[in-house]
Design a protein around this motif. Structure first.
Motif, short mmCIF file in Angstrom:
data_model
loop_
_atom_site.label_atom_id
_atom_site.label_comp_id
_atom_site.label_asym_id
_atom_site.label_seq_id
_atom_site.Cartn_x
_atom_site.Cartn_y
_atom_site.Cartn_z
N GLU A 1 5.36 96.03 -29.74
CA GLU A 1 6.59 96.52 -28.72
C GLU A 1 6.07 96.25 -27.56
OE1 GLU A 1 9.29 97.98 -29.68
OE2 GLU A 1 9.02 97.84 -32.06
N ILE A 2 7.18 96.08 -26.68
CA ILE A 2 7.11 95.73 -25.09
C ILE A 2 6.34 97.16 -24.53
CG2 ILE A 2 8.10 95.51 -22.85
CD1 ILE A 2 10.08 93.78 -24.48
N PRO A 3 5.22 97.06 -23.92
CA PRO A 3 4.86 98.16 -23.53
C PRO A 3 5.85 99.16 -22.76
CG PRO A 3 3.19 96.65 -22.98
CD PRO A 3 4.51 95.97 -23.67
N MET A 4 5.85 100.59 -22.78
CA MET A 4 6.94 101.47 -22.41
C MET A 4 6.97 101.38 -20.75
SD MET A 4 8.29 105.23 -23.37
CE MET A 4 7.96 104.36 -24.99
N MET A 5 5.58 100.98 -20.11
CA MET A 5 5.59 101.37 -18.92
C MET A 5 6.20 100.24 -18.23
SD MET A 5 1.67 100.53 -17.87
CE MET A 5 0.53 99.49 -18.78
N LEU A 6 6.51 98.95 -18.86
CA LEU A 6 7.11 98.05 -18.20
C LEU A 6 8.81 97.84 -18.47
CD1 LEU A 6 4.99 94.99 -19.79
CD2 LEU A 6 4.85 95.97 -17.74
N HIS A 7 9.14 99.03 -19.04
CA HIS A 7 10.67 99.07 -19.19
C HIS A 7 11.04 100.53 -18.71
CE1 HIS A 7 11.00 100.66 -23.12
NE2 HIS A 7 9.89 99.60 -23.53
N ALA A 8 10.28 101.56 -18.74
CA ALA A 8 10.53 103.01 -18.50
C ALA A 8 9.87 103.07 -17.02
CB ALA A 8 10.06 103.79 -19.43
N ASP A 9 10.57 103.01 -15.87
CA ASP A 9 10.01 103.04 -14.64
C ASP A 9 9.34 104.34 -14.14
OD1 ASP A 9 12.41 103.85 -13.86
OD2 ASP A 9 13.04 102.25 -12.59
N PHE A 10 9.81 105.22 -14.62
CA PHE A 10 8.96 106.53 -14.18
C PHE A 10 8.11 107.09 -15.40
CE2 PHE A 10 8.98 111.01 -12.67
CZ PHE A 10 9.35 110.55 -11.35
N TYR A 11 7.41 105.96 -15.85
CA TYR A 11 6.19 106.40 -16.68
C TYR A 11 5.04 106.48 -16.05
CZ TYR A 11 4.03 105.87 -21.30
OH TYR A 11 3.34 106.24 -22.28
N ALA A 12 4.43 105.29 -15.45
CA ALA A 12 3.04 105.52 -14.78
C ALA A 12 3.36 106.44 -13.57
CB ALA A 12 2.80 104.18 -14.45
N THR A 13 4.45 106.44 -12.89
CA THR A 13 4.57 107.37 -11.82
C THR A 13 4.49 108.77 -12.43
OG1 THR A 13 6.37 105.88 -11.07
CG2 THR A 13 6.18 108.07 -10.01
N ALA A 14 4.92 109.31 -13.45
CA ALA A 14 4.65 110.67 -13.81
C ALA A 14 3.29 110.81 -14.00
CB ALA A 14 5.25 111.08 -15.17
N ALA A 15 2.31 110.04 -14.74
CA ALA A 15 0.95 110.12 -14.65
C ALA A 15 0.20 110.01 -13.49
CB ALA A 15 0.47 108.96 -15.50
N LEU A 16 0.64 109.36 -12.44
CA LEU A 16 0.35 109.15 -11.19
C LEU A 16 0.36 110.49 -10.45
CD1 LEU A 16 -1.11 107.09 -9.35
CD2 LEU A 16 1.27 106.85 -8.14
N LEU A 17 1.59 111.18 -10.57
CA LEU A 17 1.76 112.52 -9.80
C LEU A 17 1.12 113.81 -10.57
CD1 LEU A 17 5.55 112.02 -9.00
CD2 LEU A 17 3.52 112.04 -7.23
N GLY A 18 0.80 113.39 -11.86
CA GLY A 18 0.01 114.41 -12.49
C GLY A 18 -1.31 114.27 -12.28
N GLY A 19 -1.93 113.02 -11.72
CA GLY A 19 -3.15 112.91 -11.30
C GLY A 19 -3.52 113.57 -10.01
N LEU A 20 -2.38 113.33 -9.06
CA LEU A 20 -2.35 114.05 -7.83
C LEU A 20 -2.44 115.42 -7.96
CD1 LEU A 20 -2.23 113.47 -4.65
CD2 LEU A 20 0.13 113.76 -4.93
N SER A 21 -1.88 116.12 -8.94
CA SER A 21 -1.82 117.54 -9.10
C SER A 21 -3.08 118.05 -9.45
CB SER A 21 -0.69 118.07 -9.91
OG SER A 21 -1.02 117.70 -11.33
#
Length: 124
Positions: free
Chosen positions: A64-84
């Protein structure tokens, strides 16, 4: 509910399970970065890379096409989780509280993006 669509159809159920995995791997990445003695910004990046990378590997394994390439609030959620993770850790909370806060931040942001249709601005 709107337009005859059920609140939790099969696609959304899959995305919720995927959001759980994203949150777990984001916490694992942040925790590993902290244990390795990385600087706070590196811990945030580790959370995003580990969280989004786990989903990308899964998608590639099933062709499948990786979700982070078409769900644009995917890596952002992980980034903000890392920030928390970094913020709670810097505030002196116990490691278990830090991990739960980062997990919930990632999970709730990704779940909100799924149900509310959140996305990042598109470049023109």
């Amino acid at each position: 509910l709107a337009k005859g669509r059920r609140f939790l159809d099969e696609d959304r159920a899959f995305l919720i399970v995927d959001a759980l995995g994203l949150a777990v791997f984001a916490v694992i990445g942040a925790s590993a970065g902290t244990e390795a003695g990385l600087k706070p910004w590196s811990v945030v990046v580790m959370a995003a890379l580990t969280g989004a990378g786990g989903g990308a590997v899964r998608d590639l394994l099933v062709l499948e096409i990786p979700m982070m390439l078409h769900a644009d609030f995917y890596a952002t959620a992980a980034l903000l989780g890392g920030l928390s993770f970094v913020l709670f850790s810097s505030a002196g909370f116990q490691p278990s509280v830090v991990s739960v806060a980062a997990f919930l931040t990632t999970l709730l942001l990704r779940t909100a993006a799924i149900f509310l249709g959140w996305s990042l601005p598109k470049l023109r």
